[in-house]
Design an enzyme around this catalytic site. Structure first.
Site, short mmCIF file in Angstrom:
data_model
loop_
_atom_site.label_atom_id
_atom_site.label_comp_id
_atom_site.label_asym_id
_atom_site.label_seq_id
_atom_site.Cartn_x
_atom_site.Cartn_y
_atom_site.Cartn_z
N SER A 212 -38.18 40.29 -26.50
CA SER A 212 -37.55 41.05 -25.11
C SER A 212 -36.47 41.08 -24.78
O SER A 212 -35.85 40.34 -24.80
CB SER A 212 -39.16 40.01 -23.91
OG SER A 212 -39.29 40.76 -22.34
N PRO A 213 -36.22 42.59 -24.13
CA PRO A 213 -37.47 43.42 -23.11
C PRO A 213 -37.68 43.89 -24.31
O PRO A 213 -38.20 44.51 -23.75
CB PRO A 213 -36.42 44.27 -22.30
CG PRO A 213 -35.22 43.94 -22.69
CD PRO A 213 -34.87 42.81 -23.19
N GLY A 214 -36.79 44.46 -25.53
CA GLY A 214 -37.18 45.12 -26.51
C GLY A 214 -36.23 46.14 -27.71
O GLY A 214 -36.52 47.13 -28.31
N ASP A 231 -41.65 36.49 -29.08
CA ASP A 231 -41.25 36.13 -28.08
C ASP A 231 -42.30 35.51 -26.97
O ASP A 231 -43.89 35.74 -27.05
CB ASP A 231 -40.83 37.45 -27.17
CG ASP A 231 -39.44 36.72 -25.93
OD1 ASP A 231 -39.55 36.28 -25.25
OD2 ASP A 231 -38.07 37.62 -26.00
N ASP A 251 -43.34 30.84 -30.32
CA ASP A 251 -41.89 29.78 -30.17
C ASP A 251 -41.44 30.65 -30.88
O ASP A 251 -41.60 30.82 -32.69
CB ASP A 251 -42.01 28.59 -29.94
CG ASP A 251 -40.50 27.70 -30.51
OD1 ASP A 251 -39.75 28.83 -30.28
OD2 ASP A 251 -40.88 27.00 -30.14
N ASP A 267 -31.92 38.82 -32.12
CA ASP A 267 -30.70 38.68 -30.54
C ASP A 267 -31.18 37.82 -29.69
O ASP A 267 -31.55 37.72 -27.98
CB ASP A 267 -30.62 40.09 -29.84
CG ASP A 267 -29.62 40.15 -29.08
OD1 ASP A 267 -28.16 39.59 -29.37
OD2 ASP A 267 -29.47 40.84 -28.09
N LYS A 296 -25.20 33.45 -29.49
CA LYS A 296 -24.25 33.89 -28.17
C LYS A 296 -23.85 32.10 -28.04
O LYS A 296 -23.99 31.39 -28.41
CB LYS A 296 -25.60 33.69 -27.40
CG LYS A 296 -26.23 35.05 -27.95
CD LYS A 296 -27.35 35.48 -27.08
CE LYS A 296 -28.50 36.89 -27.50
NZ LYS A 296 -27.58 37.97 -27.07
#
Length: 341
Positions: A212-214, A231, A251, A267, A296
């Site tokens: 999400s959001p895709g 998601d 999950d 991501d 990240k």
């Protein structure tokens, strides 16, 4: 001496990365490059945008002098009748003066090759295709109007160093643009594909973890692939309705496909160690053929965690890359081709 062009604002992090690899490294504020006495034992540098192995400093105010310097470096060095590329670029200023100077040097070089080294001129090629076993790369970078560096990477070294040696000039890839994408995050997939030299294709299968959001699913669907998106939250409405998307509310760290997929794309917003562990688990379990996974970071304290990925992932891969992409923020992207699937 080896020169490395760091990703934007990453010179100190690249120097630290080289030091952890066993090299003596120093960032040069005047040129923007980082210099080291050796190449890293494991040829992966997350914060290097481009590498110039065995670089030689050149100081010459003459256009013809630069052309002669390049010929001197390549004559008798490049393998006979094998393709080579020339990356002639500027790392100073923001105007067109440097670009114009590079054009003049290239023109002077071509004239000399026509007269003295026609065989070299015939084997000179353009393009950004992935390096092959026969490709050599010559780089000439101007750090000022009368100074710079020349680096020659002869085949097959160029292919061996493909994780730190980019076929794109200066290692730079402009951000992709698509206003229809759910977010700008889609550009990371495009850039990773370009650097790897492979892309998601029609009929392939993808798992998108933390979808999400895709935006990453959007790229795969646009290409004609079938996507399983995982998601806690749904994707954008039009993606949820697409017949090539299967959404599973679950999950992302616990999901495993019933059989290996062509692509793992991820991501997900998570601590970098969790994403590293996830990628290594998928590789060890041979769950995917190719992968693009973002790490990240919050701050800079955890950058050294990537060293374990440099050591553990390559034996599980045919091709492994680890780069701060042009489209990344405080992130690094791991991407590559898994071994033996």
């Amino acid at each position: 001496m080896h020169a490395f062009l760091p990703a934007v604002d990453c010179a100190p992090f690249l120097a630290a990365e080289l030091e952890r690899s066993g090299a003596k490294a120093q960032a040069d504020e005047a040129t923007g490059f980082v210099f080291a006495d050796t190449l890293p034992a494991l040829p992966y540098l997350a914060f290097a945008r481009q590498s110039l192995p065995e670089s030689t400093e050149v100081k010459d105010a003459s256009i013809n002098g630069w052309a002669d310097q390049i010929i001197t470096r390549i004559a008798g060095v490049l393998p006979d009748a094998q393709p080579w590329r020339l990356h002639l670029w500027t790392a100073y200023g923001e105007g067109r003066a440097g670009l114009h100077r590079c054009s003049l040097i290239r023109a002077a070089l071509n004239e000399r090759l026509k007269k003295r080294r026609r065989a070299l001129l015939r084997s000179l090629e353009d393009g950004t295709a992935p390096f092959t076993q026969e490709t050599s790369l010559v780089q000439a970078v101007l750090t000022g109007p009368d100074a710079g560096y020349i680096s020659v990477s002869s085949a097959p070294q160029t292919l061996a160093l493909r994780a730190i040696l980019s076929p794109f000039i200066g290692g730079n890839i402009p951000h992709a643009e698509d206003k229809a994408a759910p977010s700008r995050a889609f550009a990371k997939v495009i850039e990773a594909e370009l650097r790897l030299g492979q892309q998601i294709e029609r009929g392939q299968t993808c798992v998108d973890l933390g979808a999400s959001p895709g935006s990453w699913s959007y790229v795969a669907i646009q290409r004609g692939a079938r996507v399983t998106a995982i998601d806690r939250s749904p994707l954008r409405d039009d993606l949820m309705r697409n017949p090539r998307l299967d959404f599973i509310q679950a999950d992302a760290f616990k999901f495993r496909p019933e059989q290996p997929v062509d692509w793992l794309i991820c991501d997900i917003i998570a601590a970098p160690q969790r994403s590293i562990d996830l990628l290594l688990e998928w590789l060890r379990e041979r769950q995917m053929r190719r992968f693009i996974v973002t790490l990240k970071f919050k701050g800079t304290d955890e950058y050294a965690l990537m060293d374990q990925l440099k050591e553990l992932a390559p034996p599980l891969c045919q091709d492994f890359r680890l780069n701060r992409l042009c489209a990344n923020k405080n992130e690094v992207t791991a991407f590559g081709i898994a071994a033996g699937i």
